[in-house]
Design a protein around this motif. Structure first.
Motif, PDB file in Angstrom:
ATOM      1  N   SER A  92       0.865  -1.179   0.000  1.00 52.49           N
ATOM      2  CA  SER A  92       0.000   0.000   0.000  1.00 52.49           C
ATOM      3  C   SER A  92       0.904   1.232   0.000  1.00 52.49           C
ATOM      4  O   SER A  92       2.136   1.120  -0.013  1.00 52.49           O
ATOM      5  CB  SER A  92      -0.946  -0.030   1.202  1.00 52.49           C
ATOM      6  OG  SER A  92      -0.273   0.389   2.366  1.00 52.49           O
ATOM      7  N   GLY A  93       0.322   2.397   0.012  1.00 48.23           N
ATOM      8  CA  GLY A  93       1.100   3.635  -0.084  1.00 48.23           C
ATOM      9  C   GLY A  93       2.148   3.791   1.009  1.00 48.23           C
ATOM     10  O   GLY A  93       3.249   4.306   0.776  1.00 48.23           O
ATOM     11  N   THR A  94       1.820   3.336   2.203  1.00 52.69           N
ATOM     12  CA  THR A  94       2.741   3.480   3.326  1.00 52.69           C
ATOM     13  C   THR A  94       4.064   2.757   3.055  1.00 52.69           C
ATOM     14  O   THR A  94       5.115   3.182   3.536  1.00 52.69           O
ATOM     15  CB  THR A  94       2.088   2.968   4.627  1.00 52.69           C
ATOM     16  OG1 THR A  94       0.845   3.662   4.791  1.00 52.69           O
ATOM     17  CG2 THR A  94       2.959   3.215   5.844  1.00 52.69           C
ATOM     18  N   PHE A 130      -1.435  11.874   8.426  1.00 55.04           N
ATOM     19  CA  PHE A 130      -0.429  11.358   7.494  1.00 55.04           C
ATOM     20  C   PHE A 130       0.906  12.095   7.611  1.00 55.04           C
ATOM     21  O   PHE A 130       1.957  11.483   7.409  1.00 55.04           O
ATOM     22  CB  PHE A 130      -1.000  11.310   6.077  1.00 55.04           C
ATOM     23  CG  PHE A 130      -2.159  10.348   6.018  1.00 55.04           C
ATOM     24  CD1 PHE A 130      -1.954   9.003   6.210  1.00 55.04           C
ATOM     25  CD2 PHE A 130      -3.459  10.805   5.855  1.00 55.04           C
ATOM     26  CE1 PHE A 130      -3.014   8.106   6.235  1.00 55.04           C
ATOM     27  CE2 PHE A 130      -4.533   9.921   5.863  1.00 55.04           C
ATOM     28  CZ  PHE A 130      -4.317   8.561   6.055  1.00 55.04           C
ATOM     29  N   THR A 189      -4.950  14.015   3.931  1.00 51.65           N
ATOM     30  CA  THR A 189      -6.263  13.390   3.758  1.00 51.65           C
ATOM     31  C   THR A 189      -7.099  13.387   5.040  1.00 51.65           C
ATOM     32  O   THR A 189      -8.329  13.352   4.975  1.00 51.65           O
ATOM     33  CB  THR A 189      -6.058  11.950   3.248  1.00 51.65           C
ATOM     34  OG1 THR A 189      -5.012  11.964   2.273  1.00 51.65           O
ATOM     35  CG2 THR A 189      -7.313  11.401   2.607  1.00 51.65           C
ATOM     36  N   ASP A 196       4.509  13.149   0.254  1.00 57.16           N
ATOM     37  CA  ASP A 196       3.462  12.121   0.262  1.00 57.16           C
ATOM     38  C   ASP A 196       2.316  12.650  -0.603  1.00 57.16           C
ATOM     39  O   ASP A 196       1.583  13.549  -0.196  1.00 57.16           O
ATOM     40  CB  ASP A 196       3.007  11.872   1.705  1.00 57.16           C
ATOM     41  CG  ASP A 196       1.734  11.038   1.791  1.00 57.16           C
ATOM     42  OD1 ASP A 196       1.172  10.663   0.749  1.00 57.16           O
ATOM     43  OD2 ASP A 196       1.298  10.760   2.933  1.00 57.16           O
ATOM     44  N   ILE A 208       0.009  10.564  -1.816  1.00 55.74           N
ATOM     45  CA  ILE A 208      -0.807   9.347  -1.925  1.00 55.74           C
ATOM     46  C   ILE A 208      -2.236   9.678  -2.335  1.00 55.74           C
ATOM     47  O   ILE A 208      -2.792   9.070  -3.235  1.00 55.74           O
ATOM     48  CB  ILE A 208      -0.736   8.510  -0.627  1.00 55.74           C
ATOM     49  CG1 ILE A 208       0.711   8.020  -0.423  1.00 55.74           C
ATOM     50  CG2 ILE A 208      -1.703   7.313  -0.684  1.00 55.74           C
ATOM     51  CD1 ILE A 208       0.955   7.213   0.834  1.00 55.74           C
ATOM     52  N   SER A 209      -2.835  10.677  -1.708  1.00 53.00           N
ATOM     53  CA  SER A 209      -4.182  11.047  -2.144  1.00 53.00           C
ATOM     54  C   SER A 209      -4.148  12.214  -3.136  1.00 53.00           C
ATOM     55  O   SER A 209      -5.059  12.372  -3.943  1.00 53.00           O
ATOM     56  CB  SER A 209      -5.059  11.428  -0.949  1.00 53.00           C
ATOM     57  OG  SER A 209      -4.594  12.638  -0.363  1.00 53.00           O
ATOM     58  N   GLN A 257      -4.682   3.156  -5.020  1.00 51.27           N
ATOM     59  CA  GLN A 257      -6.117   2.986  -4.711  1.00 51.27           C
ATOM     60  C   GLN A 257      -6.843   4.307  -4.483  1.00 51.27           C
ATOM     61  O   GLN A 257      -7.933   4.335  -3.956  1.00 51.27           O
ATOM     62  CB  GLN A 257      -6.285   2.065  -3.493  1.00 51.27           C
ATOM     63  CG  GLN A 257      -6.050   2.692  -2.131  1.00 51.27           C
ATOM     64  CD  GLN A 257      -4.581   2.768  -1.732  1.00 51.27           C
ATOM     65  OE1 GLN A 257      -3.702   2.704  -2.575  1.00 51.27           O
ATOM     66  NE2 GLN A 257      -4.320   2.914  -0.447  1.00 51.27           N
ATOM     67  N   LYS A 258      -6.218   5.409  -4.935  1.00 50.70           N
ATOM     68  CA  LYS A 258      -6.869   6.709  -4.742  1.00 50.70           C
ATOM     69  C   LYS A 258      -7.103   7.357  -6.115  1.00 50.70           C
ATOM     70  O   LYS A 258      -7.979   6.929  -6.831  1.00 50.70           O
ATOM     71  CB  LYS A 258      -6.046   7.541  -3.768  1.00 50.70           C
ATOM     72  CG  LYS A 258      -5.980   6.795  -2.418  1.00 50.70           C
ATOM     73  CD  LYS A 258      -5.478   7.578  -1.264  1.00 50.70           C
ATOM     74  CE  LYS A 258      -5.544   6.687  -0.011  1.00 50.70           C
ATOM     75  NZ  LYS A 258      -5.091   7.344   1.189  1.00 50.70           N
TER      76      LYS A 258
HETATM   77  C1  LIG Z   1      -4.162   6.967   2.195  1.00 47.50           C
HETATM   78  C2  LIG Z   1      -3.008   7.771   2.590  1.00 47.50           C
HETATM   79  C3  LIG Z   1      -1.880   7.184   3.180  1.00 47.50           C
HETATM   80  C4  LIG Z   1      -1.823   5.742   3.553  1.00 47.50           C
HETATM   81  O1  LIG Z   1      -1.769   4.931   2.452  1.00 47.50           O
HETATM   82  P1  LIG Z   1      -1.977   3.355   2.553  1.00 47.50           P
HETATM   83  O2  LIG Z   1      -2.144   2.996   1.121  1.00 47.50           O
HETATM   84  O3  LIG Z   1      -3.189   3.121   3.404  1.00 47.50           O
HETATM   85  O4  LIG Z   1      -0.764   2.787   3.150  1.00 47.50           O
HETATM   86  C5  LIG Z   1      -0.803   7.981   3.464  1.00 47.50           C
HETATM   87  N1  LIG Z   1      -0.821   9.308   3.202  1.00 47.50           N
HETATM   88  C6  LIG Z   1      -1.888   9.906   2.647  1.00 47.50           C
HETATM   89  C7  LIG Z   1      -1.859  11.384   2.392  1.00 47.50           C
HETATM   90  C8  LIG Z   1      -3.020   9.156   2.330  1.00 47.50           C
HETATM   91  O5  LIG Z   1      -4.087   9.759   1.785  1.00 47.50           O
END
Ligand SMILES: *Cc1c(COP(=O)(O)O)cnc(C)c1O
Length: 379
Positions: A62-64, A89, A140, A165, A167-168, A190-191
């Motif tokens: 996953s993103g982490t 986050f 997020t 980061d 991720i979102s 997944q985002k």
């Molecule tokens: C969702 C998210 C994460 C965590 O990602 P995972 O895929 O759950 O490990 C980390 N940082 C941000 C900004 C996120 O939106």
């Protein structure tokens, strides 16, 4: 009444059927020219979406996992680092930096607010031996966006690398890795990428790759040198069927163009914010972005109950607040595979839900405001 599901949380996000179907194809062996061509296509597509000419590496996590890989390959024992913590986050960067034994300074901000670039400049001016600055594009947990371009303008003139980061945030919020001088971008699929979870993506500038080579941290599965060596070939078995899906996702996203993606999310965000204001509600974030809208739960409404009710009874999944914001905010995502009518569904569900839970609201005021934004934008 039939309960149809609407996923409106900021990850995982809805997956288009064409992407789901792509994953149903025969799993082929990954050490074949046929597979390598697929992996290459996915890797090149992600480069465009990151706005970089640097390789984008794929991890099965996953993103982490990509966040951990960024820290593990850049900073360890006693290295001076700065992290920005304005939510769940940002806090994670700090946790990772502590695990790897860095000499960490955190700029801790109230949740919902954003970092002022001068705060980073001041720290770097006083600490020219800083190795890395860790921050977040879209926080997020609060819906706030940090000013990454301005931060990059500061960090690029120092010895430090800027690790973001995204991720979102990526695809919903503008970010241009090479042009802005962002050194490391990490994300998960997944985002904004409209994928099921399971792949993380990350890329390093040349400046950051120098640190990767010098870094003394022990690392194995997430050793970026291994991924860089045969890129886009993967050092370990890749998540083959997810990579099929990623080729489809990047094809769809590229067709929309990066500017088109930013614009679509901007319009969805504008419409949601207009609706929320028309409903007499308050937005939680100081600088709200286009990934999600965080809304303060009105005084007399039970914030936890309304979220589970909407999800379990009506099939509409919003996210609640995390940690001390549990029950206090509602987070509505407008991220990934979303169009104007998804916003209408979300706002309508919110209106009906709030009414049911005792908030005095005239039905349709939020929907009307959102519709007006879409009409004005001509979409
Ligand atoms: C969702 C998210 C994460 C965590 O990602 P995972 O895929 O759950 O490990 C980390 N940082 C941000 C900004 C996120 O939106």
């Amino acid at each position: 009444m039939l309960r149809k599901n609407y996923l409106m949380a900021p990850g995982p996000t809805p997956v288009p059927i064409d992407i789901l179907l792509e994953g149903a194809k025969d799993t082929i062996h990954h050490r074949t020219p046929q597979y390598l061509a697929i992996q290459k296509k996915a890797a090149e597509g992600t480069q465009y979406l990151f706005q970089t000419s640097q390789p984008v590496f794929m991890l099965s996590s996953s993103g982490t996992g990509a966040m951990e890989a960024a820290v593990a390959n850049i900073a360890g024992n006693g290295d001076k680092v700065l992290s920005i913590n304005a939510g769940k986050f940002g806090e994670r960067w700090g946790d990772l930096c502590r695990v790897y034994g860095t000499d960490l300074t955190e700029i801790k901000l109230e949740w919902g607010t954003y970092v002022r670039p001068e705060q980073i400049k001041e720290f770097l001016d006083n600490n020219p031996d800083t190795k890395a600055v860790f921050t977040t594009l879209s926080e997020t947990s609060t819906g706030t966006v940090h000013p990454i371009k301005e931060i990059a303008d500061i960090v690029k003139n120092t010895n430090a690398v800027l690790v973001v980061d995204c991720i979102s945030g990526i695809l919903a919020e503008p970010i241009k890795m090479d042009e802005w001088g962002v050194d490391v971008i990490v994300t998960g699929v997944q985002k904004g990428f409209m994928m099921p979870p399971g792949i993380a993506l990350l890329s390093f500038s040349e400046k950051a790759m120098e640190l990767v080579k010098e870094c003394k941290n022990p690392r194995y599965y997430f050793d970026i040198r291994k991924y860089a060596k045969g890129h886009p070939d993967s050092p370990f078995t890749p998540a083959i069927n997810l990579v099929y899906q990623l080729t489809k996702a990047v094809e769809m996203l590229q067709a929309e163009t990066i500017e088109g993606l930013w614009e679509r999310h901007r319009i969805l965000g504008d419409a949601t914010r207009a609706a929320v204001k028309a409903m007499g509600l308050e937005i939680f974030a100081e600088k709200p972005g286009n990934v999600l809208t965080s809304i303060k739960v009105p005084e007399n409404v039970d914030g936890k109950k309304i979220i589970s009710f909407l999800r379990d009874e009506w099939g509409v999944t919003f996210a609640g607040g995390q940690d001390h914001l549990k029950g206090k905010i509602i987070r509505i995502a407008h991220l990934g595979y979303m169009s104007k009518f998804d916003v209408i569904v979300g706002i309508s569900a919110l209106e009906m839900g709030l009414k049911k839970f005792g908030y005095d609201i005239e039905m349709g005021v939020g929907v009307k405001a959102a519709e007006e934004v879409f009409n004005k934008e001509g979409v």
